[in-house]
Structures are given as C-alpha cells and as structure tokens.
Scaffold this motif. Structure first.
Motif, short mmCIF file in Angstrom:
data_model
loop_
_atom_site.label_atom_id
_atom_site.label_comp_id
_atom_site.label_asym_id
_atom_site.label_seq_id
_atom_site.Cartn_x
_atom_site.Cartn_y
_atom_site.Cartn_z
N PRO A 164 24.20 -42.62 -19.12
CA PRO A 164 25.66 -42.59 -19.28
C PRO A 164 26.25 -41.18 -19.31
N SER A 165 25.49 -40.22 -19.85
CA SER A 165 25.97 -38.84 -19.91
C SER A 165 25.99 -38.22 -18.52
N PRO A 166 27.17 -37.80 -18.03
CA PRO A 166 27.22 -37.16 -16.71
C PRO A 166 26.34 -35.90 -16.63
N ARG A 167 26.29 -35.13 -17.70
CA ARG A 167 25.46 -33.92 -17.71
C ARG A 167 23.98 -34.31 -17.56
N GLU A 168 23.56 -35.31 -18.30
CA GLU A 168 22.17 -35.76 -18.22
C GLU A 168 21.88 -36.40 -16.86
N ALA A 169 22.86 -37.14 -16.34
CA ALA A 169 22.68 -37.78 -15.03
C ALA A 169 22.45 -36.73 -13.96
N MET A 170 23.27 -35.68 -13.95
CA MET A 170 23.12 -34.66 -12.91
C MET A 170 21.86 -33.85 -13.12
N ALA A 171 21.47 -33.60 -14.37
CA ALA A 171 20.22 -32.88 -14.63
C ALA A 171 19.04 -33.69 -14.10
N LEU A 172 19.05 -35.00 -14.33
CA LEU A 172 17.99 -35.88 -13.84
C LEU A 172 17.91 -35.82 -12.31
N VAL A 173 19.07 -35.92 -11.66
CA VAL A 173 19.12 -35.93 -10.20
C VAL A 173 18.64 -34.60 -9.63
N LEU A 174 19.18 -33.50 -10.14
CA LEU A 174 18.81 -32.18 -9.58
C LEU A 174 17.35 -31.85 -9.83
#
Length: 195
Positions: free
Chosen positions: A44-54
């Motif tokens: 749910p966290s956008p910061r965590e989502a983008m960190a996971l993706v990158l």
C-alpha cells in the motif's frame, strides 16, 4: 526494439489477479516464453511499492524492457519510465493520485480478495507526491489507452498529462477496460513488441 523483460503494475486495491494482468501474463507465457515477466503484489505504501519495483528491475536491460501499468499502476509506470527511459503502456492511468486517493485514507479491502485488509495511511499522500514526474521526455515511447467512459478518472486529465504520446481514446469504455482482451491486448503487446 524488442522487449525481453516486461513489468506489469496493478492499480489501487488490485493485485496480480486482475483481469488485465492475467491476460498479459498468459499472452507472454504462450507466445513469448523467453521473455522475463514480473507482476509484483504492490504494498500500500507508494514509497515501498516503488522501492520494491526498482530493486526488482535493477539489473533489467533498460533498452529491452517495457512497463505496463493500469490506473494507479499507470502512475507508477510513468515514474518507472522516467527513471529508466523504457517503453510504457498506460491503461486509464491515474494522473493525480495524491489528490484522488486522499478520500481513501483508512481501512481498505483488496479488490480480488475482500478478506484481505490494509490501512491506507495519511503519509502515503506525500509519498505519492514524491513520485510525480514532469511530462515524460520520450513521449514517443508511451502508449496510453484512455476511455471517455471511465467512471473513476477524467479522460481529459489523462490525455492532457501525456502530450505527444500515442493515445487510443475510446468513445465509451470503462475504468477496467472490460473489452481489454478483444480490443486492446493486441495493440498493447504490439507496442511492447516482445521478442
């Protein structure tokens, strides 16, 4: 350009079980089994989502990867495209999720499994703002499918957000792009152009 790696990013409250994600996964598996496919469950966290993706795409070849994103996933896909320079397909992409999701702060249920709950935190709005990108510098590498009939997002905002991109503007349609398999899967994959 032929894509050897394809990333799919789902929308808010959605999952890799979304209709569009499953159709693209099936298409890649059947027709392009050598292509690396990844559709992560985004936190749910956008910061965590983008960190996971990158982190997940860190060693992917930038000139041979593509990202497909739906709704909030389209917003994330724009960020990925800005960071990597890769091709991007945006399906009814969220344009200002920090504004639009502010009313969803609180307890939420997952779309594909109502038994799953998560809490959308107030600080996630700031995390969304931090991921906003200016108009993408390589607009010719962006393909957007936008429905005037989208009941969630405004098609005018979506089209204005991606000047110079290749846009398929549907007269009707809906937010989910219910006719994705019959009308849009082919053009989307042709734009991604898997090897």
């Amino acid at each position: 350009m032929t894509a050897t790696h394809v990333l799919y990013l789902h929308g808010f409250r959605s999952s890799p079980q979304s209709m569009k994600a499953r159709l693209v996964a099936q298409h890649v598996a059947q027709r392009h089994p050598g292509v690396t496919w990844w559709c992560p469950q985004l936190p749910p966290s956008p910061r965590e989502a983008m960190a996971l993706v990158l982190q997940g795409i860190a060693d992917w070849p930038r000139d041979a990867m593509a990202v497909i994103g739906s709704s909030l996933g389209g917003f994330y896909a724009s960020h990925v495209a800005a960071v990597t320079g890769c091709r991007a397909v945006l399906l009814n992409p969220a344009v200002d999720p920090a504004r639009d999701l502010a009313r969803y702060i609180g307890e939420q249920t997952a779309w594909h499994d109502p038994q799953q709950h998560f809490y959308f935190q107030p600080e996630f709005i700031g995390e969304l703002r931090a991921l906003e990108v200016a108009p993408l510098p390589r607009a010719e590498q962006v393909y957007a499918v936008i429905a005037k009939g989208d009941e969630v997002l405004d098609w005018r905002e979506m089209t204005a957000r991606y000047p110079g991109a290749c846009i398929t503007l549907l007269e009707g349609g809906d937010h989910a792009l219910s006719d994705f398999e019959t009308a849009h899967l082919g053009p989307v994959m042709a734009f991604v152009d898997p090897a």
